[in-house]
Motif scaffolding. Structure first.
Motif, PDB file in Angstrom:
ATOM      1  N   GLY A  76       0.812  -1.210   0.000  1.00 22.52           N
ATOM      2  CA  GLY A  76       0.000   0.000   0.000  1.00 22.52           C
ATOM      3  C   GLY A  76       0.841   1.253   0.000  1.00 22.52           C
ATOM      4  O   GLY A  76       2.041   1.216  -0.304  1.00 22.52           O
ATOM      5  N   SER A  77       0.198   2.355   0.356  1.00 20.04           N
ATOM      6  CA  SER A  77       0.872   3.646   0.376  1.00 20.04           C
ATOM      7  C   SER A  77       0.380   4.470   1.554  1.00 20.04           C
ATOM      8  O   SER A  77      -0.717   4.246   2.077  1.00 20.04           O
ATOM      9  CB  SER A  77       0.611   4.399  -0.927  1.00 20.04           C
ATOM     10  N   VAL A  78       1.203   5.428   1.949  1.00 18.95           N
ATOM     11  CA  VAL A  78       0.858   6.371   3.002  1.00 18.95           C
ATOM     12  C   VAL A  78       1.715   7.608   2.783  1.00 18.95           C
ATOM     13  O   VAL A  78       2.818   7.504   2.226  1.00 18.95           O
ATOM     14  CB  VAL A  78       1.079   5.768   4.415  1.00 18.95           C
ATOM     15  N   GLY A  79       1.218   8.746   3.181  1.00 19.13           N
ATOM     16  CA  GLY A  79       2.013   9.954   3.020  1.00 19.13           C
ATOM     17  C   GLY A  79       1.496  11.089   3.871  1.00 19.13           C
ATOM     18  O   GLY A  79       0.470  10.979   4.539  1.00 19.13           O
ATOM     19  N   TYR A  80       2.247  12.173   3.847  1.00 22.04           N
ATOM     20  CA  TYR A  80       1.832  13.411   4.505  1.00 22.04           C
ATOM     21  C   TYR A  80       2.312  14.576   3.657  1.00 22.04           C
ATOM     22  O   TYR A  80       3.285  14.462   2.915  1.00 22.04           O
ATOM     23  CB  TYR A  80       2.383  13.505   5.937  1.00 22.04           C
ATOM     24  N   TYR A  91       0.019  19.306   8.652  1.00 26.39           N
ATOM     25  CA  TYR A  91       0.212  18.253   7.664  1.00 26.39           C
ATOM     26  C   TYR A  91      -1.113  17.515   7.527  1.00 26.39           C
ATOM     27  O   TYR A  91      -1.853  17.352   8.490  1.00 26.39           O
ATOM     28  CB  TYR A  91       1.281  17.250   8.092  1.00 26.39           C
ATOM     29  N   GLU A  92      -1.386  17.055   6.316  1.00 19.38           N
ATOM     30  CA  GLU A  92      -2.511  16.168   6.044  1.00 19.38           C
ATOM     31  C   GLU A  92      -1.924  14.811   5.699  1.00 19.38           C
ATOM     32  O   GLU A  92      -0.818  14.724   5.170  1.00 19.38           O
ATOM     33  CB  GLU A  92      -3.332  16.700   4.872  1.00 19.38           C
ATOM     34  N   THR A  93      -2.655  13.761   5.991  1.00 18.64           N
ATOM     35  CA  THR A  93      -2.193  12.419   5.659  1.00 18.64           C
ATOM     36  C   THR A  93      -3.261  11.663   4.878  1.00 18.64           C
ATOM     37  O   THR A  93      -4.451  11.957   4.981  1.00 18.64           O
ATOM     38  CB  THR A  93      -1.794  11.615   6.917  1.00 18.64           C
ATOM     39  N   GLY A  94      -2.809  10.720   4.079  1.00 20.63           N
ATOM     40  CA  GLY A  94      -3.676   9.811   3.350  1.00 20.63           C
ATOM     41  C   GLY A  94      -2.980   8.465   3.236  1.00 20.63           C
ATOM     42  O   GLY A  94      -1.749   8.394   3.289  1.00 20.63           O
TER      43      GLY A  94
END
Length: 176
Positions: A76-80, A91-94
């Motif tokens: 998967g993926s994750v970020g900010y 910061y926003e994250t998804g």
């Protein structure tokens, strides 16, 4: 660039080689709460935004490939990324974990590791996430990852698509 590890997962900065993972994440199942799959042109634009984000200083955000720590398999993926929310620099994250890897706690581990990366980057005190109120699993992930539910908001994602979302926040100065 730093790689962030937890017991089960490893976060590796997004690279040009990660397009197949982004394509796998563009399924109706994975995008049901964010307006559905994107067309190929939009997906390619997103890919290069992720690559460029991960080439900048960490204070400007980061997108990560989530891998199983033991095998290196992409799950998967994750970020900010920085944004202004209600007058505050935050910061926003998804994030997203492929369906065949869901239910193992990997999303919670990934979002905690991304929060650690955002904290280590510095510059912003709060990390927010805005899942749809109907996305029960995503809301549970945030609660388990130490975020606090602030309120219900109208949130635009993707552009032109308004959601009724929960505003979850994690104070990056706290270690719990």
């Amino acid at each position: 660039m730093a790689t962030h590890n937890t017991q089960d997962i490893r976060l590796t900065p997004w690279s040009p080689d990660d397009l197949p993972l982004l394509q796998r994440s563009n399924s109706p199942e994975m995008t049901a709460h964010v307006g559905g799959p994107e067309d190929e042109e939009t997906l390619l634009t997103r890919q290069w935004k992720y690559v460029e984000l991960s080439a900048r200083p960490a204070t400007e955000g980061r997108m990560f490939r989530v891998e199983l720590a033991e095998s290196g398999e992409a799950v998967g993926s994750v970020g900010y990324w920085p944004r202004v929310w209600q007058g505050e620099d935050v910061y926003e994250t998804g994030y997203g974990i492929l369906p065949e890897f869901q239910g193992r706690g990997l999303a919670v581990a990934a979002i905690r590791a991304a929060a650690d990366a955002a904290r280590d980057a510095g510059g912003r005190r709060h990390l927010h996430a805005f899942p749809s109120v109907d996305n029960t699993a995503s809301n549970a992930v945030l609660r388990k990852a130490g975020f606090h539910l602030l309120t219900e908001v109208k949130f635009e994602y993707p552009p032109g698509h308004w959601l009724t979302s929960h505003d979850w926040c994690r104070d990056l100065t706290r270690t719990d």
